[in-house]
Design a protein around this motif. Structure first.
Motif, PDB file in Angstrom:
ATOM      1  N   PHE A  28       0.822  -1.213   0.000  1.00 28.55           N
ATOM      2  CA  PHE A  28       0.000   0.000   0.000  1.00 28.55           C
ATOM      3  C   PHE A  28       0.858   1.266   0.000  1.00 28.55           C
ATOM      4  O   PHE A  28       0.482   2.284  -0.590  1.00 28.55           O
ATOM      5  N   LEU A  29       2.034   1.208   0.663  1.00 28.26           N
ATOM      6  CA  LEU A  29       2.935   2.359   0.620  1.00 28.26           C
ATOM      7  C   LEU A  29       3.451   2.581  -0.798  1.00 28.26           C
ATOM      8  O   LEU A  29       3.583   3.734  -1.249  1.00 28.26           O
ATOM      9  N   ALA A  30       3.765   1.507  -1.510  1.00 32.48           N
ATOM     10  CA  ALA A  30       4.231   1.634  -2.897  1.00 32.48           C
ATOM     11  C   ALA A  30       3.125   2.209  -3.778  1.00 32.48           C
ATOM     12  O   ALA A  30       3.381   3.063  -4.644  1.00 32.48           O
ATOM     13  N   LEU A  31       1.897   1.753  -3.578  1.00 33.64           N
ATOM     14  CA  LEU A  31       0.770   2.317  -4.335  1.00 33.64           C
ATOM     15  C   LEU A  31       0.599   3.797  -4.030  1.00 33.64           C
ATOM     16  O   LEU A  31       0.300   4.597  -4.935  1.00 33.64           O
TER      17      LEU A  31
ATOM     18  N   PHE B 137       0.129   1.811 -14.306  1.00 29.88           N
ATOM     19  CA  PHE B 137       0.227   2.344 -12.939  1.00 29.88           C
ATOM     20  C   PHE B 137       0.699   1.259 -11.979  1.00 29.88           C
ATOM     21  O   PHE B 137       1.591   1.475 -11.148  1.00 29.88           O
ATOM     22  N   PHE B 138       0.114   0.065 -12.092  1.00 33.41           N
ATOM     23  CA  PHE B 138       0.498  -1.023 -11.189  1.00 33.41           C
ATOM     24  C   PHE B 138       1.923  -1.511 -11.467  1.00 33.41           C
ATOM     25  O   PHE B 138       2.643  -1.915 -10.542  1.00 33.41           O
ATOM     26  N   ASP B 139       2.342  -1.471 -12.715  1.00 32.44           N
ATOM     27  CA  ASP B 139       3.728  -1.839 -13.025  1.00 32.44           C
ATOM     28  C   ASP B 139       4.704  -0.896 -12.338  1.00 32.44           C
ATOM     29  O   ASP B 139       5.724  -1.317 -11.772  1.00 32.44           O
ATOM     30  N   THR B 140       4.393   0.403 -12.382  1.00 32.18           N
ATOM     31  CA  THR B 140       5.249   1.397 -11.725  1.00 32.18           C
ATOM     32  C   THR B 140       5.241   1.198 -10.207  1.00 32.18           C
ATOM     33  O   THR B 140       6.293   1.281  -9.546  1.00 32.18           O
TER      34      THR B 140
ATOM     35  N   PHE C 278       4.770  -1.562  -8.637  1.00 35.78           N
ATOM     36  CA  PHE C 278       5.508  -2.771  -8.297  1.00 35.78           C
ATOM     37  C   PHE C 278       7.010  -2.486  -8.206  1.00 35.78           C
ATOM     38  O   PHE C 278       7.704  -3.006  -7.320  1.00 35.78           O
ATOM     39  N   VAL C 279       7.513  -1.646  -9.117  1.00 37.86           N
ATOM     40  CA  VAL C 279       8.934  -1.263  -9.039  1.00 37.86           C
ATOM     41  C   VAL C 279       9.201  -0.511  -7.743  1.00 37.86           C
ATOM     42  O   VAL C 279      10.205  -0.743  -7.054  1.00 37.86           O
ATOM     43  N   ASP C 280       8.284   0.407  -7.387  1.00 37.16           N
ATOM     44  CA  ASP C 280       8.439   1.133  -6.126  1.00 37.16           C
ATOM     45  C   ASP C 280       8.400   0.178  -4.931  1.00 37.16           C
ATOM     46  O   ASP C 280       9.134   0.357  -3.949  1.00 37.16           O
ATOM     47  N   TYR C 281       7.549  -0.829  -5.020  1.00 40.33           N
ATOM     48  CA  TYR C 281       7.458  -1.822  -3.943  1.00 40.33           C
ATOM     49  C   TYR C 281       8.786  -2.571  -3.776  1.00 40.33           C
ATOM     50  O   TYR C 281       9.263  -2.763  -2.647  1.00 40.33           O
ATOM     51  N   LEU C 282       9.387  -2.946  -4.889  1.00 42.12           N
ATOM     52  CA  LEU C 282      10.664  -3.654  -4.810  1.00 42.12           C
ATOM     53  C   LEU C 282      11.747  -2.768  -4.187  1.00 42.12           C
ATOM     54  O   LEU C 282      12.582  -3.245  -3.404  1.00 42.12           O
ATOM     55  N   ILE C 283      11.720  -1.487  -4.527  1.00 42.30           N
ATOM     56  CA  ILE C 283      12.719  -0.576  -3.950  1.00 42.30           C
ATOM     57  C   ILE C 283      12.501  -0.432  -2.450  1.00 42.30           C
ATOM     58  O   ILE C 283      13.461  -0.463  -1.659  1.00 42.30           O
ATOM     59  N   LEU C 284      11.251  -0.289  -2.027  1.00 40.40           N
ATOM     60  CA  LEU C 284      10.952  -0.148  -0.597  1.00 40.40           C
ATOM     61  C   LEU C 284      11.335  -1.415   0.173  1.00 40.40           C
ATOM     62  O   LEU C 284      11.908  -1.342   1.267  1.00 40.40           O
ATOM     63  N   VAL C 285      11.009  -2.570  -0.388  1.00 40.29           N
ATOM     64  CA  VAL C 285      11.378  -3.824   0.273  1.00 40.29           C
ATOM     65  C   VAL C 285      12.898  -3.971   0.333  1.00 40.29           C
ATOM     66  O   VAL C 285      13.466  -4.403   1.353  1.00 40.29           O
ATOM     67  N   GLY C 286      13.579  -3.600  -0.770  1.00 39.02           N
ATOM     68  CA  GLY C 286      15.039  -3.663  -0.771  1.00 39.02           C
ATOM     69  C   GLY C 286      15.636  -2.748   0.280  1.00 39.02           C
ATOM     70  O   GLY C 286      16.579  -3.120   0.988  1.00 39.02           O
TER      71      GLY C 286
END
Length: 386
Positions: A103-106, A141-144, A146-154
């Protein structure tokens, strides 16, 4: 009554003002460097890509990445606050990095597009900017996101790894400091154990002179002993003194004992210049000198020479006390309590572990030799691991 755990003080984190401490209550340097570092790298990489290979409107792309980086810093800080609330609960930290971080990535992607699209609807803005049909804008939008989610998790994984490493370092430093304090206390206690042992032997010498009605010599011996004990028992120099100071104290002690044995006691001293200022435990050779007098001079009818030497041997200090005579195996307690030699061994172990040694024995020419081997000062309180 419940006991309160003693907190481990983190001396690795920098000292900051109360304002910054409220914003970053834990691992401020790790949190700030990782948050700003990750998103600065994100902005620079995407800005470089936009300039070299990217969109026709470079300025528009740069503004987009700058806004997204700013929003991401804030969102990542919120994620950081959530992670520190979990403390050592790894399972909950993993949960935060999975479900809530989605949800933070969204939120990052939506807020970025919302700011750039205002007052145009977000999906229409995505369709126009990326040249995709309106029905494909949501997928983009969801593809973008998802990239943000990977960065946050990393980032979350990186922060947790660095925080755990920091915690391990702090615990290790605390453990070593505690071990050092324990060894220092043990060493000091052993030295204080030696003091009454020395006083007991010194009073025996005075008593012997009084029994022999040598009152003048007894008076001189008492005066000398008072000066000597003042120098060795008051502890002005601390627990570690130089070789030169230690041997000088023993020379004073031998001069006092010469009052008791004027014809039978002589001594020689040799100190290598290379070891004069080598730091050693105070009174470490005192029991050896006492034993040389008690078991060598006092029990012999012949003149006895006591030799004290200090020299360097293969980067180690070798302290030797030798006297004429033979070392006899103790058969009963009348030969002595053994406190002095046991004290030396315990002090050496407390300070140096297995790096130091006490060796005593007979030489072929009717000489008793006791040798203390001491490593350099850097090996004090060193952890010895297999």
């Amino acid at each position: 009554m419940a006991t309160q755990p003693i907190p481990i003080i983190d001396n690795l984190s920098p000292k900051v003002s109360p304002f910054w401490h409220r914003i970053f209550p834990a691992n401020i340097d790790l949190a700030m460097k990782s948050i700003f570092g990750v998103w600065t790298a994100y902005f620079l990489v995407n800005a470089l890509r936009a300039v070299l290979w990217g969109a026709p409107d470079h300025s528009h792309s740069l503004v987009t990445y700058l806004i997204k980086a700013a929003i991401s810093v804030t969102v990542t800080w919120a994620l950081y606050r959530c992670l520190i609330l979990m403390g050592d609960r790894t399972a909950r930290a993993v949960f935060i990095l999975t479900i809530p971080t989605v949800f933070l990535a969204l939120a990052v992607s939506y807020l970025t597009d919302f700011v750039m699209a205002f007052p145009t609807p977000v999906l229409e803005h995505i369709s126009a900017v990326h040249n995709v049909p309106i029905n494909m804008a949501l997928s983009h939008f969801f593809d973008t996101a998802f990239v943000d989610y990977l960065i946050l998790v990393g980032w979350g994984g990186l922060y947790l790894a660095m925080a755990n490493s920091r915690k391990t370092q702090v615990a290790l430093i605390h453990s070593r400091n505690l071990e050092k304090a324990t060894r220092e206390s043990e060493m000091r206690a052993l030295r204080y154990q030696l003091n009454p042992h020395f006083v007991f032997n010194a009073l025996n010498s005075v008593s012997s002179l009084i029994i022999d009605k040598k009152n003048g010599q007894a008076e001189n011996l008492v005066d000398g002993l008072a000066d000597y004990m003042r120098s060795v028992l008051i502890d002005d120099e601390g627990d570690m003194i130089t070789v030169e100071q230690e041997i000088a104290q023993q020379v004073r002690y031998l001069e006092i004992e010469q009052v008791r044995f004027p014809k039978r006691l002589s001594f020689e001293v040799h100190i290598d210049d290379a070891v004069r200022h080598w730091k050693i435990p105070a009174l470490i050779i005192q029991p050896l000198v006492e034993n040389a007098i008690k078991h060598g001079v006092a029990r012999s009818c012949k003149p006895v020479t006591i030799n004290i030497s200090a020299e360097k041997d293969n980067d180690r200090l070798k302290l030797t006390v030798a006297n004429d005579g033979r070392l006899q195996a103790a058969r009963d307690k009348t030969t002595g309590t053994g406190t002095g030699l046991a004290n030396i061994k315990e002090r050496l172990v407390a300070l140096y572990g297995p790096a130091a040694a006490l060796i005593a024995g007979n030489e072929d020419d009717d000489r008793v030799v006791a040798t203390i081997i001491i490593p350099d000062e850097e090996q004090i309180f060193r952890n010895y691991c297999l």
